[in-house]
Structures are given as structure tokens and as C-alpha cells.
Design an enzyme around this catalytic site. Structure first.
Site, mmCIF file in Angstrom:
data_model
loop_
_atom_site.group_PDB
_atom_site.id
_atom_site.type_symbol
_atom_site.label_atom_id
_atom_site.label_comp_id
_atom_site.label_asym_id
_atom_site.label_seq_id
_atom_site.Cartn_x
_atom_site.Cartn_y
_atom_site.Cartn_z
ATOM 1 N N HIS A 34 57.902 -15.608 17.801
ATOM 2 C CA HIS A 34 56.696 -14.811 18.115
ATOM 3 C C HIS A 34 55.857 -15.627 19.089
ATOM 4 C CE1 HIS A 34 53.219 -12.058 16.736
ATOM 5 N NE2 HIS A 34 52.758 -12.794 17.736
ATOM 6 N N HIS A 65 53.357 -15.553 22.805
ATOM 7 C CA HIS A 65 52.636 -14.874 23.893
ATOM 8 C C HIS A 65 52.708 -15.743 25.139
ATOM 9 C CE1 HIS A 65 50.762 -11.910 21.162
ATOM 10 N NE2 HIS A 65 50.820 -12.906 20.290
ATOM 11 N N LYS A 114 57.876 -3.812 18.968
ATOM 12 C CA LYS A 114 56.686 -4.331 18.285
ATOM 13 C C LYS A 114 55.704 -3.215 17.973
ATOM 14 C CE LYS A 114 53.568 -7.323 16.870
ATOM 15 N NZ LYS A 114 53.223 -8.712 16.967
ATOM 16 N N HIS A 162 52.696 -6.048 13.438
ATOM 17 C CA HIS A 162 51.402 -6.699 13.206
ATOM 18 C C HIS A 162 50.818 -6.011 11.980
ATOM 19 C CE1 HIS A 162 47.614 -8.808 14.530
ATOM 20 N NE2 HIS A 162 47.189 -7.984 13.591
ATOM 21 N N HIS A 173 53.550 -12.953 11.543
ATOM 22 C CA HIS A 173 52.455 -13.856 11.140
ATOM 23 C C HIS A 173 51.844 -13.508 9.782
ATOM 24 C CE1 HIS A 173 50.409 -10.619 13.174
ATOM 25 N NE2 HIS A 173 50.531 -11.117 14.374
ATOM 26 N N ASP A 191 53.166 -17.710 17.284
ATOM 27 C CA ASP A 191 52.027 -16.888 17.711
ATOM 28 C C ASP A 191 51.130 -17.685 18.652
ATOM 29 O OD1 ASP A 191 50.490 -14.634 18.001
ATOM 30 O OD2 ASP A 191 49.463 -14.831 16.065
#
Ligand code: NCD
Ligand code: ZN
Length: 354
Positions: free
Chosen positions: A18, A20, A107, A144, A182, A255
Site C-alpha cells: 500500500h 502513495h 481500490k 479503505h 491499513h 501507506d
């Protein structure tokens, strides 16, 4: 595996399930940092505009690979792409994406749950045809897991999501493979452990290292503000137990979510911790504290690959424990003028990747 030297640890090269990476100048600054230690990463699609179609994912992957060209990383790095699920996502495009081998998951962001989630899903029933197709294809759904209603306290949003959204969703789509992203609560850990099948969870570096006290006691620390928000210590302990126990259902998704210092150090700061540079030092610290260094490899390098049905990486990395705390850069410069603060582990770290 542990070497005969207790201050050295050789593990299969990790994957970050995960991550970004953003776009543009930020992408150029942060992509080489993950590529230094990680073999592969599941790339989050919450760009503006989001990565919705296979075409978007192909183009974004190209930009990531271009950002890595000429970087010092000695080994290859594979960005594993995800599609951002919207209420108008076309099941046929998802099927093509699954067949393409570059897209590894879809996602689901509940609309408004986090950074750049405004195009997310409001009415979960509207995406049922896509989820049915994904179940047939064996393509995982990354979630999420937070509700977004104003009336639900921010610290309860994950637990309420499990009961009111995830459980009914799993009942409607029992064959859909789901990764609860997460996980931040004991309820989340217990829910994953209690599932009969098709459910796993990622855990971030920062939720293992700190709890809400570090964010709020003795002054507000905007660089610890992330979503899902840090919870109380007992939840941190449940996450530590899940991560360090070699339980196959839990694996690393850092994350790592870079934002410029100016967008975090402000009256309404962005959510996200930039942990990519020192994640492995932090994790070795946590696993050593928990007396579980031999299980670090399962968490960082094996369980995630197994869950996604990927071959395990064949290369290794070596961690070494120094006698003095290891130093690292506190900030990263982006395009010369902007800075991104590197996650402050709040304790001295002794392990580093050599
Ligand atoms: C992420 C971001 O900045 O993109 N922020 C965060 O606090 N984790 C979004 C997300 O994963 O929720
Ligand atoms: Zn994220």
C-alpha cells in the site's frame, strides 16, 4: 532468516502492499526511495483525477517507471497498479485490467473518507456488478475501511465500517477476495482473524510505531496526522501482535503518503505520513521490541506476495544493527523549493538496510 550474527538479518526483498507515489515532481522525488528497498509495491490510485480505467493505470505506470530511470536503485522495481473504483466503473474494463497483468487490485474509497476520495463510492450497491465480476476473475478488492458519516466519531469509523459495511458486503460477495487496508483497531484485527476465508489486512509502519498520544499529548504534531487516525495504545498493541506473529493474514502496506510540509503544518493539515525512507529501520525496531525479529520477513516479504498470489521475490536485503542510533535525512526536497518531512519514529533507531 537470522544470520549467526544477532546484529544482522537477511530477509527476502520486501514488497510494500500500500503505497502513495503521487505524480509529477513529487513522484520523481519519492519513487526512487521506495525502489531502494522494495521489489514491488501496490500503487494507490488516489491521484487528481484518480486512476480509474486500465488506460489510466497503464499511463500512470509509465510515468512511475520514467521517474525511476536514472535513479541509483540497483535492482528493478515493479509498480503493481490499482484501479480507483467509482459508481461508473465498467466491469468489462476491470476484466481487461485483470487480464493485463499490470493491475493487481481495485481500490474502494468510501466517498470523502480520505485524501482525494471525493470520486469514491457513495452507494455500495451501485458497484455490485463490478464486485461480482472481480470475484469471478479472482481480482482482489482493497478497501479503505472507514465510514464517513459526520455522526460517527472519527476514532470509531473503522469499527463501525466493519459492522455496517464490510460484513454485509462480504455476505453478498462471499467469493470476493478482500484486503482491508491499513487496519488500525483491535476490532479490525479480530474481524480479520475471525473470517472464514478471502480476507486479509495490511498494517502501516506508523500505526505500529506510535499511537494517538504521540500525536496529541504535549503539543499537536501534524506530521503524525494520518487516516485512519492513530488510535489508543491498546489498539497499537493489538496491531503489533498481529504483525509480529507471522500470521499469514497480515502484511506490510506502509501507506507512505507524502505531503509537502506547507500542506501539513497549517490550520487544516493533510493526512498522511511519509514513511518510505525509514520504514525498514522502524519495523526491525518494532519486531525486535516484540522479540519477533525472525518473523519480520513474513510480514514484509512473504505474506503479502502469498495473499496476492505472486511469486515471492528471489533477491534478499540485509539489515544491520549499529551500536549508535542510525541517522537519516529529516526532510526530502521536492523540485528544489518544497519539503516533505520524513516520519519521525519518536525513538532512536539502530537497524538499517545495508
Ligand atoms: C493517504 C493520502 O495522503 O493519500 N493519507 C493517509 O493519511 N493515509 C490516503 C489514505 O490512504 O487514506
Ligand atoms: Zn493510503
Amino acid at each position: 532468516m537470522i544470520d549467526t550474527d544477532p546484529n544482522r538479518l537477511v530477509i527476502t526483498r520486501p514488497d510494500d502492499m500500500h503505497l502513495h507515489l503521487r505524480d509529477g515532481e513529487m513522484l520523481k522525488a519519492v519513487a526512487p526511495i521506495s525502489a531502494r528497498h522494495f521489489a514491488r509495491a501496490i500503487i494507490m490510485p488516489n491521484l487528481v483525477p484518480p486512476v480509474v480505467t486500465l488506460g489510466d493505470a497503464v499511463a500512470y505506470r509509465e510515468r512511475i517507471l520514467r521517474a525511476l530511470e536514472g535513479s541509483e536503485s540497483p535492482q528493478s522495481f515493479e509498480p503493481m497498479m490499482t484501479l480507483y473504483l467509482t459508481e461508473t466503473t465498467d466491469p468489462e474494463d476491470v476484466a481487461k485490467a485483470a487480464a493485463s497483468a499490470i493491475v493487481k487490485a481495485v481500490k474502494l474509497y468510501p466517498a470523502g473518507a480520505t485524501t482525494n476520495s471525493q470520486s469514491g463510492v457513495q452507494n455500495i450497491d451501485a458497484v455490485s456488478p463490478v464486485l461480482d465480476r472481480m470475484a469471478e476473475l479472482g481480482l482482489p478488492l482493497c478497501i479503505h475501511g472507514e465510514v464517513t458519516h459526520d455522526e460517527v466519531d472519527i476514532f470509531d469509523r473503522e469499527a463501525v465500517f466493519l459492522e455496517t459495511v464490510l460484513d454485509p458486503l462480504r455476505a453478498r460477495h462471499p467469493e470476493l477476495r478482500i484486503i482491508l487496508e491499513h487496519v488500525t483497531t483491535e476490532e479490525g484485527v479480530d474481524y480479520i482473524n475471525g473470517a472464514a476465508k478471502n480476507l486479509a489486512g495490511t498494517i502501516t509502519t506508523h500505526h505500529l510505531m506510535i499511537n494517538r498520544n504521540q500525536m496529541l499529548a504535549g503539543g499537536i504534531r501534524p506530521h503524525y496526522y494520518c487516516l485512519p487516525i492513530l488510535k489508543r495504545r491498546s489498539h497499537q498493541e493489538a496491531l503489533r501482535k498481529a504483525a509480529t506473529s507471522a500470521n499469514k493474514r497480515f502484511f506490510l502496506g506502509t501507506d507512505s503518503a507524502p505531503h509537502t510540509a506547507s500542506t501539513k503544518e497549517t490550520a487544516c493539515g493533510c493526512a498522511g505520513c511519509f514513511t518510505a525512507p525509514n520504514t525498514l529501520s522502524c519495523l526491525a525496531h518494532v519486531f525486535e521490541e516484540e522479540g519477533a525479529l525472525p518473523n519480520l520477513e513474513s510480514f514484509t516479504s512473504l505474506n503479502g506476495a502469498d495473499c496476492y498470489g505472486l511469486a515471492r521475490n528471489s533477491e534478499t536485503i540485509t539489515l544491520e544493527k549499529a551500536s549508535e542510533p542510525v541517522g537519516y535525512q529529516s526532510h526530502l526536497s521536492v523540485a528544489g523549493s518544497e519539503r516533505v518531512a520524513v516520519f519521525d519514529p519518536s525513538v532512536p533507531l539502530y537497524w538499517r538496510v545495508i
